[in-house]
Design an enzyme around this catalytic site. Structure first.
Site, PDB file in Angstrom:
ATOM      1  N   GLY A 194       0.817  -1.202   0.000  1.00  0.00           N
ATOM      2  CA  GLY A 194       0.000   0.000   0.000  1.00  0.00           C
ATOM      3  C   GLY A 194       0.849   1.250   0.000  1.00  0.00           C
ATOM      4  CG  ASN A 225      10.917   4.415   1.522  1.00  0.00           C
ATOM      5  OD1 ASN A 225      11.296   3.276   1.730  1.00  0.00           O
ATOM      6  ND2 ASN A 225      10.020   4.700   0.588  1.00  0.00           N
ATOM      7  CG  HIS A 265       5.852   3.070   9.975  1.00  0.00           C
ATOM      8  ND1 HIS A 265       6.151   2.133  10.939  1.00  0.00           N
ATOM      9  CD2 HIS A 265       5.039   2.437   9.093  1.00  0.00           C
ATOM     10  CE1 HIS A 265       5.549   0.992  10.653  1.00  0.00           C
ATOM     11  NE2 HIS A 265       4.859   1.151   9.544  1.00  0.00           N
ATOM     12  CG  HIS A 275       0.357   2.530   8.929  1.00  0.00           C
ATOM     13  ND1 HIS A 275       0.023   1.648   9.920  1.00  0.00           N
ATOM     14  CD2 HIS A 275       1.467   2.011   8.335  1.00  0.00           C
ATOM     15  CE1 HIS A 275       0.881   0.639   9.930  1.00  0.00           C
ATOM     16  NE2 HIS A 275       1.764   0.842   8.962  1.00  0.00           N
ATOM     17  CD  GLU A 276       3.094   3.445   5.271  1.00  0.00           C
ATOM     18  OE1 GLU A 276       4.275   3.325   5.644  1.00  0.00           O
ATOM     19  OE2 GLU A 276       2.317   2.478   5.167  1.00  0.00           O
ATOM     20  CG  MET A 284       8.653   1.680   1.975  1.00  0.00           C
ATOM     21  SD  MET A 284       8.522   0.388   3.244  1.00  0.00           S
ATOM     22  CE  MET A 284       9.941   0.821   4.264  1.00  0.00           C
ATOM     23  CD  GLU A 297       4.649  -2.351   9.525  1.00  0.00           C
ATOM     24  OE1 GLU A 297       3.594  -1.702   9.646  1.00  0.00           O
ATOM     25  OE2 GLU A 297       5.570  -2.011   8.753  1.00  0.00           O
TER      26      GLU A 297
END
Length: 882
Positions: free
Chosen positions: A269, A273, A309, A305-306, A271, A328
């Site tokens: 979906g 980075n 992170h 969500h990303e 990433m 996660e």
């Protein structure tokens, strides 16, 4: 398969890397078929290594080695050993040294979409879990953290935009060559899986965000030309995420710029980075006429969500891939809370639990069961699972339930402070919880190491003389592959006892201890709780808010369920009571249909449902959830064995028709009164009204009356947004006749040139319950707009068919199984990640009745016997068959 004896990796064998890398300097000359990468690595022996090393083993795949230098001295082939997956250099210096490596790779030919590849002429990367080794030779493991400087160079005509992690420090043109360059520097150490670079003809949509300390951050979203007007919601979602993380967890962004790039070809979906997120474009691009309410909600959630992170995954990363749940699970929990705070908390919880039960519960009860922290794997890509993500999030939620929000925040503050810049473990996280809260977490650790869904049986007795209610709970976790004996778990059980008037009774143990939050702790295999001063027999409301990811069995009667549907103050449990009532009706109806008899009357359930629908104190989004009957997969899971998908489908259609006829007036009123006038808004209030109106539309059509099909067609034709159009098509796809064909043809002609919207056309046809669905899906695999090499198309057509169409996939003649198995084998030749995930649709094949079991097993054996399977597919098919 490629490797005749694939190696199993075990958590118990973890050892620190022999070497560490302090800095990485990359000079990348982007070219469609021959990208040149020069990497300069500053290495040193790891003081924590088991023994003093003198040999370096680097990972590498699909690379052409051009040059290798050690401390500026050129090495010859006799100085190193090169295989298809490693570069080994012996006789290294005792202290620090520099290694320079020049390699070539072919982005255009990389259809695995791991490492550096091209998506619609855009260069992009995907390095999690082990893609960096397809860019250059490296210690490609998450516990090796380094600071990166990346210089990108490309022909300005094909890649006018050049991006990498960190802050932009230099740009320029190369004289007389038509090329240009950009230099990016990331000040934060990171593992190789968080590296990213992008190059292509992209348009930037820019905004700014001011952090809580007053720093100004540039927000840049890069999309293909012509898509700029579909980014507004993504920008808004990013700003909401940044503000929420500051307010809820005290986490501030740490670079000068936050970038997102939307690409069309992506295995996942999105990433995370560092500073340069790469997203599947379906999770960025949205306009009311192209995206549904569900799309808007997904964009908001996944961007959150990303972004989250950045701290739970980037600033604190995982020591090894067995700790994947550490980043996660915690981040999923954070994005779930983000959605709950911005939208409706009860509805968000319903959706989260529905996802868990639909995907994770079957995983936990089947051949692919594994702990939240696995103890072994063959291919790590196979462990991006519902168990790691969704069950991992439930463990974090249980911890917060047990310790309270404030103490959970104190524990995460300690975790971030202590492990910033570290590669951490689950033990590190749990240690911070215990230290900050004083709670003994030893037994709770079993949740991370023990697979399977615990089953809890509850019984309540009442003594009128003593005015005591006694709750007995017993727990057992069924055996799973590799784990036959299970230990009791520490479970937080939230509950209420309802009096005869429907109010919650004050909870007090016989000892006199007050239970103000309704929370009890189940720690033993069997445990009894005695509640005092209960004036009359209560109705228990157990597992409120789904406080633990378990299967609960209780002695509630249908009258009790009806009572809870009308009175429970916990809205999640009020919804769950309705689901449980419906499941009782549907399992009995399924058995009746298999036996050739007519299902019995369901007036009690329909009456309870009607009472909830009439309660206007409940928000529309919540009532929309109440109208959704358990899915065919829910019913199959409840039955558990000897499952006949056709009988389940007929039973569910029967109940929907009964509800439609009995509640026609209520449904008509809901449809008419929840139309949303004016401009489209994706905010929660309007979204809830559309959800309720469209749920009523679907149930009205379930009567089968021609007039209702006409209503659905009119709904499609008058729809002013994609949400309403898809709602109508979602009904028509199950309806034979001209109305269906006319609507689908119209939709195709309108949207055939939009690669995202046309995916919805594929999905809806794949989900059709009509008898020829599997034949239509097979025909669509040859459609000019479909490609097996585009993951979004595979998910839209074959993924939807295999996972969302039980009677099509499990067709009695085995054609559905055969269709998916054929696709799996074709895709495995170039994209193992996608093939292995598609085969996961077979995970519950042993629940089926014997004839279908036999056909599913035959297809699995055919896949397993195929030559040259990837490691990914080999692991999934062998475990599914074992």
């Amino acid at each position: 398969m490629d490797d005749p004896s694939p190696q199993t990796i075990h958590l118990k064998d973890y050892a620190p890397s022999d070497y560490l890398i302090d800095t990485v300097s990359l000079d990348v000359n982007l070219h469609p078929t021959a990208t040149r990468v020069r990497s300069r690595l500053a290495l040193r022996p790891n003081p924590d290594a088991a023994a003093k090393p003198d040999t370096l083993v680097l990972d590498g795949e699909a690379l052409q080695l051009d040059e290798l230098r050690l401390n500026a001295g050129k090495l010859t082939p006799s100085d190193y050993e090169l295989t298809d997956s490693t570069l080994t250099i012996p006789n290294l210096p005792d202290g620090p040294f520099e290694l320079e490596i020049v390699t070539y790779c072919n982005p255009e030919a990389n259809k695995a979409l791991s490492g550096l590849y091209r998506s619609r002429d855009i260069f992009c990367t995907q390095c999690e879990a082990q893609g960096f080794r397809r860019i250059t030779y490296f210690l490609d493991r998450p516990d090796v953290l380094a600071r990166y400087t990346t210089r990108l160079q490309a022909d300005k005509k094909i890649a006018p935009v050049l991006l990498a992690n960190g802050n932009l420090v230099e740009t320029g043109k190369n004289s007389n060559s038509g090329t240009h360059y950009a230099v990016w520097e990331d000040p934060h150490p990171k593992p190789s899986y968080l590296f990213a670079m992008v190059g292509g003809a992209l348009i930037c949509v820019a905004d700014k965000f001011t952090t809580m300390s007053g720093r100004e951050v540039d927000l840049l979203i890069y999309v293909e030309p012509g898509e700029e007007d579909r980014c507004a919601w993504a920008v808004e979602s990013l700003k909401r995420s940044m503000k929420w993380d500051e307010e809820r967890f005290g986490r501030e962004y740490d670079l000068d710029v936050f970038m997102i790039v939307a690409v069309s070809d992506f295995n996942m979906g999105a990433m995370e980075n560092k500073g340069l997120n790469v997203f599947n474009d379906k999770l960025i691009l949205a306009r009311p006429e192209t995206a549904t309410d569900a799309d808007y909600a997904a964009i908001e959630a996944v961007i959150g969500h990303e972004y989250f992170h950045n701290w739970t995954g980037n600033r604190v990363t995982c020591r090894d891939w067995f700790q994947l749940c550490l980043k996660e699970g915690l981040t999923v929990y954070r994005d779930q809370e983000f959605t709950s705070d911005l939208r409706s908390r009860p509805v968000a919880r319903i959706n989260d639990v529905r996802l868990l039960k639909t995907h994770q519960f079957p995983e936990d009860s089947g051949p692919l069961a594994h702990p939240v922290r696995p103890d072994s794997y063959i291919e790590i890509n196979n462990f991006y699972t519902a168990t790691v993500y969704e069950k991992g999030a439930e463990l974090c939620r249980m911890i917060e339930t047990m310790v309270g929000r404030d103490r959970f925040r104190a524990a995460t503050d300690l975790y971030f402070e202590r492990h910033d810049g570290d590669a951490a473990t689950v033990e590190d996280f749990i240690s911070c919880i215990a230290e900050a809260t004083g709670m003994d977490m030893d037994q709770f650790m079993l949740w991370y190491n023990q697979a399977g869904t615990p089953e809890v049986v509850a019984s309540l007795t009442y003594c009128a003389k003593e005015k005591v209610a006694e709750l007995s709970l017993s727990q057992v976790t069924p055996a799973t592959p590799g784990q036959t004996r299970k230990q009791p778990l520490h479970m937080p059980i939230k509950l209420g006892l309802l009096g005869q008037n429907g109010d919650d009774l004050p909870l007090q143990f016989e000892s006199g201890e007050q239970i103000s939050d309704g929370l009890i702790h189940l720690r033993d295999a069997k445990q009894t709780f005695r509640f005092a001063n209960i004036p009359s027999p209560p109705v228990p409301s157990l597992l409120r808010g789904f406080s633990a990811p378990i299967k609960l069995t209780s002695q509630l009667s249908e009258r009790d369920l009806e009572f809870l549907m009308a009175n429970d103050s916990d809205l999640f449990n009020r919804w769950q009571a309705g689901q449980n009532f419906a499941l009782r009706v549907l399992t009995v109806a399924t058995a009746d249909i298999r036996n050739g008899s007519e299902p019995a009357s369901v007036s009690a359930f329909i009456g309870a449902l009607a009472a909830t629908l009439r309660d206007k104190s409940l928000e529309p989004a919540y009532r929309a959830e109440v109208l959704k009957l358990p899915s065919e997969s829910d019913i199959a899971r409840e039955i558990g064995k000897d499952v006949d998908p056709d009988a389940i489908h007929k039973a569910r259609d029967w109940l929907r028709a009964e509800v439609s006829r009995e509640l026609h007036g209520e449904l008509e009123e809901l449809y008419q009164t929840n139309a949303v006038p004016g401009p489209y808004s994706p905010e929660a209030e309007d979204t809830g009204k559309r959800a309720l109106r469209n749920a009523a539309l679907a149930l009205l059509a379930a009567s089968g009356d021609d007039s209702e099909v006409t209503r659905v067609s009119a709904h499609y034709e008058s729809a002013a947004n994609m949400t309403d159009k898809i709602a109508a098509l979602g009904v028509l796809t199950h309806t034979e006749g001209r109305a269906r064909e006319a609507a689908f043809n119209d939709f195709y002609e309108q949207w055939k040139n939009d690669h995202l919207v046309i995916d919805k056309w594929f999905v809806l046809q794949a989900m059709s319950s009509l008898p020829d669905a599997h034949e239509r899906v097979k025909e669509l695999t040859a459609h000019p707009l479909f490609s097996m090499k585009t993951p979004n198309k595979v998910r839209a057509l074959l993924g939807a068919f295999a996972n969302m169409n039980p009677i099509g996939f499990c067709h009695a003649d085995g054609a559905g199984f055969r269709l998916v198995a054929d696709a799996v084998l074709e895709i495995d030749a170039f994209n193992p990640q996608v093939s292995a995930r598609l085969l996961g649709a077979f995970k519950s094949w042993r629940m089926l009745e014997s004839a279908r079991q036999s056909k599913a097993k035959s297809e699995l054996k055919r896949v397993a016997s195929h030559d040259n399977l990837s490691r990914d597919l080999y692991e999934i098919v062998t475990k599914t068959l074992d």
